[in-house]
Scaffold this active site. Structure first.
Site, PDB file in Angstrom:
ATOM      1  N   LYS A  22       0.870  -1.178   0.000  1.00 18.72           N
ATOM      2  CA  LYS A  22       0.000   0.000   0.000  1.00 18.72           C
ATOM      3  C   LYS A  22       0.896   1.215   0.000  1.00 18.72           C
ATOM      4  O   LYS A  22       2.032   1.174   0.489  1.00 18.72           O
ATOM      5  CB  LYS A  22      -0.876   0.031   1.253  1.00 18.72           C
ATOM      6  CG  LYS A  22      -2.115   0.869   1.085  1.00 18.72           C
ATOM      7  CD  LYS A  22      -3.124   0.106   0.250  1.00 18.72           C
ATOM      8  CE  LYS A  22      -4.505   0.644   0.282  1.00 18.72           C
ATOM      9  NZ  LYS A  22      -5.470  -0.390  -0.138  1.00 18.72           N
TER      10      LYS A  22
HETATM   11  N1  GLU Z   1      -6.988  -0.349  -3.683  1.00 18.71           N
HETATM   12  C1  GLU Z   1      -7.690  -1.570  -3.979  1.00 18.71           C
HETATM   13  C2  GLU Z   1      -7.746  -2.466  -2.749  1.00 18.71           C
HETATM   14  O1  GLU Z   1      -7.637  -1.995  -1.646  1.00 18.71           O
HETATM   15  C3  GLU Z   1      -7.118  -2.263  -5.202  1.00 18.71           C
HETATM   16  C4  GLU Z   1      -5.684  -2.644  -5.107  1.00 18.71           C
HETATM   17  C5  GLU Z   1      -5.102  -3.185  -6.423  1.00 18.71           C
HETATM   18  O2  GLU Z   1      -5.835  -3.305  -7.386  1.00 18.71           O
HETATM   19  O3  GLU Z   1      -3.900  -3.450  -6.433  1.00 18.71           O
HETATM   20  O4  GLU Z   1      -7.976  -3.626  -2.827  1.00 18.71           O
END
Ligand code: GLU
Length: 412
Positions: free
Chosen positions: A105
């Site tokens: 993240k």
């Molecule tokens: N931000 C989204 C999540 O929390 C997608 C993450 C992604 O597609 O890598 O799952």
């Protein structure tokens, strides 16, 4: 809930899974420690010439099962602890859906609404150049999250590609289609939330046709979830955004049309309600699809829904969770319910690698296959081990990462 506790919560959930899996203290140490964390300064020249410096983060929580994977969040609450917590959740989410990824993240502690288009672009490019050494299609693949969208992904892809000297679409997912994005990615998280909702209703024995749904959040997740559950025959009775909610509209398109024209969801003739009132409506399904900490020790007591489907990441505090469980409410946890986004991100990455693109039907069918498998596994482990769906999802996700660690062994 304080910011530290997002991490405390994630660690407590991991601790419980480690115990339930009978893992060792060494396993706990490995699993509870992020593999790599990076904090960077992100200076921004505002349109008025003033310079502001923001804090940027990228956490690669795990790379054991594949490249790190996860979104980039622009929100004032972003800090290192929150980013570690969300990267940890991504790790279990990718393992639960059996994607060949670790978890990551990133983010910047900035209010994306305060940025002009050109400020947003400068900020994104500078942040990208700061994290450039640790991202890449085989290392770590960012994606959209709260406060970012396909424009940000295009700028990240361009900044990375300019440095590489050739186009590298696979460095991010959630890109515009013409840059190598995937059909169905925009609606993917909402589609997955809808599949989870439908299956939860089925398991609870509630008819899908006419089942009532309240959705907190009308953004990238909430809007698409609303459209998808309506298509399945459910009735969306209330939606909300940061300014509050409404009820009494005919259908989701009516709200969307108004939102597109006016920039708000206050459809004339509809009744207004606060976000708290929305949470406490007498409905079959409640979908928190906004930020974290919506369902707390304060708000959980009066929740009357039979099912809660977590569209957002970490929308329920541990105290709120305990209350929902005591009330017999089935909670479909975030790492299962909102996994559709990263599942289609995976399809996008595969398509970019193969330079061969799928049609929408193929994306939707493959998403459904993966989600249905994960839902079935979570239900089975929950029944077998007599644990909640959240615990079950963690047992499966954490278990897979732990097993991968063991099989790889420790270098040197
Ligand atoms: N931000 C989204 C999540 O929390 C997608 C993450 C992604 O597609 O890598 O799952």
């Amino acid at each position: 809930m304080t910011k530290e506790s997002a991490l405390d919560t994630a660690r407590a959930q991991l601790r419980r899974a480690v115990e339930q899996l009978h893992l060792t203290e060494n396993d706990w140490q490995t699993l509870s420690t992020p593999r790599r964390v990076l904090e960077v300064a992100v200076p921004l020249r505002r349109d008025n010439g003033k310079i502001e410096v923001y804090n940027g983060f990228r956490v690669q929580y795990s790379t054991t099962r594949g490249p790190a994977k996860g979104g980039i969040r622009y929100h004032p609450s972003v800090d290192m602890d929150e980013t570690i917590a969300l990267a940890m959740l991504m790790t279990w989410k990718c393992a639960l859906t059996n994607l060949p990824y670790g978890g990551a993240k990133g983010g910047i502690n900035v209010d994306s609404n305060s940025l002009s288009e050109s400020e947003n672009e400068r900020l994104t490019r500078r942040y990208t150049s700061e994290i450039l050494p640790i991202i890449g299609p085989e290392r770590d693949i960012p994606a959209p999250d709260v406060g970012t969208d396909e424009r940000n992904m295009a700028w990240i892809m361009d900044t990375y590609s300019v440095q590489a000297g050739y186009a590298v679409p696979g460095v991010v997912t959630g890109k515009p289609i013409v840059l190598g994005g995937s059909l169905g990615r925009a609606s993917a998280t909402g589609d997955g939330v809808a599949i989870s909702t439908r299956e939860a209703l089925r398991i609870k024995g509630i008819p899908i046709a006419g089942a009532t749904v309240a959705i907190q959040g009308f953004g990238k997740v909430g809007y698409w979830a609303a459209i998808a559950v309506e298509k399945m025959g459910m009735k969306v009775v209330a939606v909300s955004d940061v300014t509050g909610g409404i009820t009494g509209f005919e259908n989701v398109s009516q709200v969307w049309d108004h939102f597109r024209k006016e920039g708000n969801i206050n459809v004339p003739g509809c009744d207004h309600l606060s976000n708290d009132e929305l949470l406490h409506l007498e409905v079959d399904v409640l979908i928190p699809a906004a930020l974290s900490d919506a369902i707390t020790s304060h708000s959980a007591n009066d929740i009357k829904a039979k099912i809660v489907v977590e569209g957002a990441n970490a929308p329920t505090t541990p105290e709120g969770d305990a209350i929902l469980n005591d009330k017999g409410i089935l909670v479909v946890p975030d790492i299962l319910a909102n996994s559709g986004g990263v599942v289609v991100s995976y399809f996008e990455w595969v398509q970019d690698k193969q330079k061969f693109f799928w049609d929408l039907l193929e994306v939707k069918e493959n998403l459904s296959t993966i989600m249905m498998k994960a839902i079935k596994e979570v239900e089975e482990v929950s029944n077998r081990e007599k644990v909640t769906w959240r615990e079950s999802a963690h047992i499966i996700g954490v278990g897979r990462v732990a097993q991968a660690h063991k099989l790889r062994g420790l270098y040197p």
